[in-house]
Design a protein around this motif. Structure first.
Motif, PDB file in Angstrom:
ATOM      1  N   THR A  89       0.961  -6.809   1.903  1.00 13.14           N
ATOM      2  CA  THR A  89       0.095  -6.756   0.721  1.00 13.14           C
ATOM      3  C   THR A  89      -0.754  -8.011   0.627  1.00 13.14           C
ATOM      4  O   THR A  89      -1.974  -7.932   0.381  1.00 13.14           O
ATOM      5  CB  THR A  89       0.943  -6.590  -0.551  1.00 13.14           C
ATOM      6  N   VAL A 138       2.186  -0.521  -0.292  1.00 12.46           N
ATOM      7  CA  VAL A 138       1.287  -1.603  -0.693  1.00 12.46           C
ATOM      8  C   VAL A 138       0.776  -1.370  -2.106  1.00 12.46           C
ATOM      9  O   VAL A 138       0.720  -2.307  -2.928  1.00 12.46           O
ATOM     10  CB  VAL A 138       0.117  -1.729   0.300  1.00 12.46           C
ATOM     11  N   ALA A 139       0.418  -0.123  -2.421  1.00 11.53           N
ATOM     12  CA  ALA A 139      -0.083   0.192  -3.759  1.00 11.53           C
ATOM     13  C   ALA A 139       0.975  -0.096  -4.816  1.00 11.53           C
ATOM     14  O   ALA A 139       0.658  -0.603  -5.907  1.00 11.53           O
ATOM     15  CB  ALA A 139      -0.516   1.654  -3.826  1.00 11.53           C
ATOM     16  N   ASP A 140       2.229   0.188  -4.509  1.00  9.38           N
ATOM     17  CA  ASP A 140       3.302  -0.065  -5.469  1.00  9.38           C
ATOM     18  C   ASP A 140       3.440  -1.560  -5.762  1.00  9.38           C
ATOM     19  O   ASP A 140       3.555  -1.972  -6.919  1.00  9.38           O
ATOM     20  CB  ASP A 140       4.618   0.493  -4.925  1.00  9.38           C
ATOM     21  N   ARG A 183      -3.581  -7.935   3.121  1.00 10.51           N
ATOM     22  CA  ARG A 183      -4.694  -7.066   2.722  1.00 10.51           C
ATOM     23  C   ARG A 183      -5.484  -7.669   1.557  1.00 10.51           C
ATOM     24  O   ARG A 183      -6.709  -7.474   1.473  1.00 10.51           O
ATOM     25  CB  ARG A 183      -4.162  -5.679   2.360  1.00 10.51           C
ATOM     26  N   ALA A 219       1.048  -3.793  -5.299  1.00 10.21           N
ATOM     27  CA  ALA A 219      -0.191  -4.221  -5.948  1.00 10.21           C
ATOM     28  C   ALA A 219      -0.185  -3.882  -7.435  1.00 10.21           C
ATOM     29  O   ALA A 219      -0.624  -4.688  -8.275  1.00 10.21           O
ATOM     30  CB  ALA A 219      -1.387  -3.575  -5.259  1.00 10.21           C
ATOM     31  N   LEU A 220       0.324  -2.698  -7.807  1.00 11.91           N
ATOM     32  CA  LEU A 220       0.392  -2.325  -9.219  1.00 11.91           C
ATOM     33  C   LEU A 220       1.353  -3.242  -9.976  1.00 11.91           C
ATOM     34  O   LEU A 220       1.069  -3.657 -11.110  1.00 11.91           O
ATOM     35  CB  LEU A 220       0.829  -0.868  -9.353  1.00 11.91           C
ATOM     36  N   ASP A 224       0.462   2.773   2.929  1.00 18.89           N
ATOM     37  CA  ASP A 224      -0.464   2.480   1.834  1.00 18.89           C
ATOM     38  C   ASP A 224       0.224   2.628   0.485  1.00 18.89           C
ATOM     39  O   ASP A 224      -0.058   1.866  -0.456  1.00 18.89           O
ATOM     40  CB  ASP A 224      -1.667   3.429   1.898  1.00 18.89           C
ATOM     41  N   ALA A 225       1.120   3.606   0.365  1.00 15.87           N
ATOM     42  CA  ALA A 225       1.821   3.821  -0.896  1.00 15.87           C
ATOM     43  C   ALA A 225       2.699   2.622  -1.244  1.00 15.87           C
ATOM     44  O   ALA A 225       2.791   2.223  -2.417  1.00 15.87           O
ATOM     45  CB  ALA A 225       2.663   5.092  -0.818  1.00 15.87           C
TER      46      ALA A 225
END
Length: 360
Positions: A225, A318-320, A228, A322-323, A315-316
């Motif tokens: 994360t 990383v999104a978790d 990115r 990031a949120l 990606d999921a």
């Protein structure tokens, strides 16, 4: 004139920050014990490493940075005792730069101190450290070179103990080159400080070891994360900005505490690290260096437990992360706003009258 100068040259990611976090707050106690930390401040040792390595970036480090090496040598010359110079980036110096540094400290007797770690641990830890400095290189592409440039500190040039010994060992007699091997698994954190003090000839209780801290690692998803985020990040180009906001604020304080899965690089990178460790150990065994500890702990084991690779991060995932970061940062901003907002002024007489009329 200083009798002996111990030059602790690294390696990076071998507990150098931990040792320095104990030594610098205990500077006055060390001096009373006969060991000088020369220079005006801790950063002088970083600046000195840049000067020794002919890094032109020293000109951007602010007023007085370019004179750091002169300050250190002047302090060494004026002290009757031993001295310690410590920064992990010295190890990237060329053989010529190493010889010149030792000569510039004459007539003091120069000793080299090298803290060590197995190459596989160094590779993964240094990759994480590069991310904290805004790097975007995936782990699969990291550690693929051996640079000829002394300015390259996140490279096998400074991480491969065998290569560092090739450049630095000719600068001093072998009995004045002190290698501190890794502590065995399960050893107390203070073991490294105790071994360091043994080389320096001071009592470990000279300084308060509770001040020391170890650089903790991010999990594989957290590291990916951050990588990115770096790809989209603008600004934060100074060492101070990266240190305050990327390393401390984002990585160490918000990503590291999440924990996460540990990871390995690709199999060919693991094998490369294994060969580098074996070469370094063979070189040590063929020498008469002063070795503190078991050099076999520099070898990468043949059998390693299974771990993830950063390329497996989705990606999921990383999104978790990031949120969660967005939510954490909003809470941080709210608390900061509540601490810094001035108290509201009391209502004026006219406002109180209006409130009464409205029935407030």
């Amino acid at each position: 004139m200083t009798n002996r100068v111990f030059v602790h040259i690294g390696l990076p990611k071998t507990g150098t920050s931990y040792l320095q976090a104990i030594a610098w707050p205990g500077r006055s106690q060390l001096r009373e014990a006969g060991l000088l930390l020369p220079g005006a401040r801790k950063s002088d040792h970083l600046f000195a490493s840049m000067i020794v390595r002919d890094d032109p970036g020293i000109a951007r480090r602010g007023p007085g940075a370019s004179e750091a090496w002169d300050r250190i040598r002047a302090d060494v010359a004026g002290f009757d005792g031993d001295a310690l110079i410590t920064h992990e980036f010295f190890c990237a110096a060329s053989a010529e730069q190493a010889q010149r540094m030792v000569a510039q400290l004459a007539p003091a007797e120069v000793h080299l101190v090298i803290t060590t770690r197995d190459p596989l641990g160094l590779l993964t830890s240094s990759w994480q450290e590069s991310l904290k400095n805004k790097a975007t290189t995936p782990l699969a592409d990291y550690g693929r070179t051996e640079s000829d440039d002394p300015r390259d500190v996140w490279d096998w040039r400074s991480l491969d103990l065998g290569l560092v010994l090739e450049r630095w060992s000719p600068a001093v007699p072998p009995e004045r080159l002190h290698l501190i091997a890794p502590a065995p698994a399960g050893a107390p954190r203070e073991e490294l400080w105790s071994r360091f003090c043994d080389v320096l000839g001071i009592a470990p209780d000279t300084c308060d070891t509770s001040r020391g801290f170890a650089n903790a690692s991010m999990g594989v998803v957290e590291a990916e994360t951050l990588r990115r985020v770096n790809e989209r990040l603008t600004g934060f180009n100074t060492a101070r900005a990266r240190g305050v906001w990327l390393r401390s604020f984002l990585a160490d304080e918000r990503l590291v505490p999440r924990g996460g899965d540990r990871f390995w690089p690709a199999p060919d990178q693991v094998e490369d690290a294994r060969l580098r460790g074996a070469r370094a150990v063979a070189k040590i065994r063929a020498s008469t260096y002063d070795v503190n500890g078991d050099v076999d702990l520099l070898l990468v084991p043949d059998d390693l437990p299974p771990r993830r690779h950063p390329e497996s991060v989705t990606d999921a995932e990383v999104a978790d992360v990031a949120l969660d970061l967005v939510a954490t940062l909003l809470r941080d901003l709210q608390r900061r706003s509540e601490r810094t907002s001035p108290p509201a002024d009391p209502p004026t007489r006219r406002e109180r009258l209006r409130q009464a009329i409205r029935g407030v």
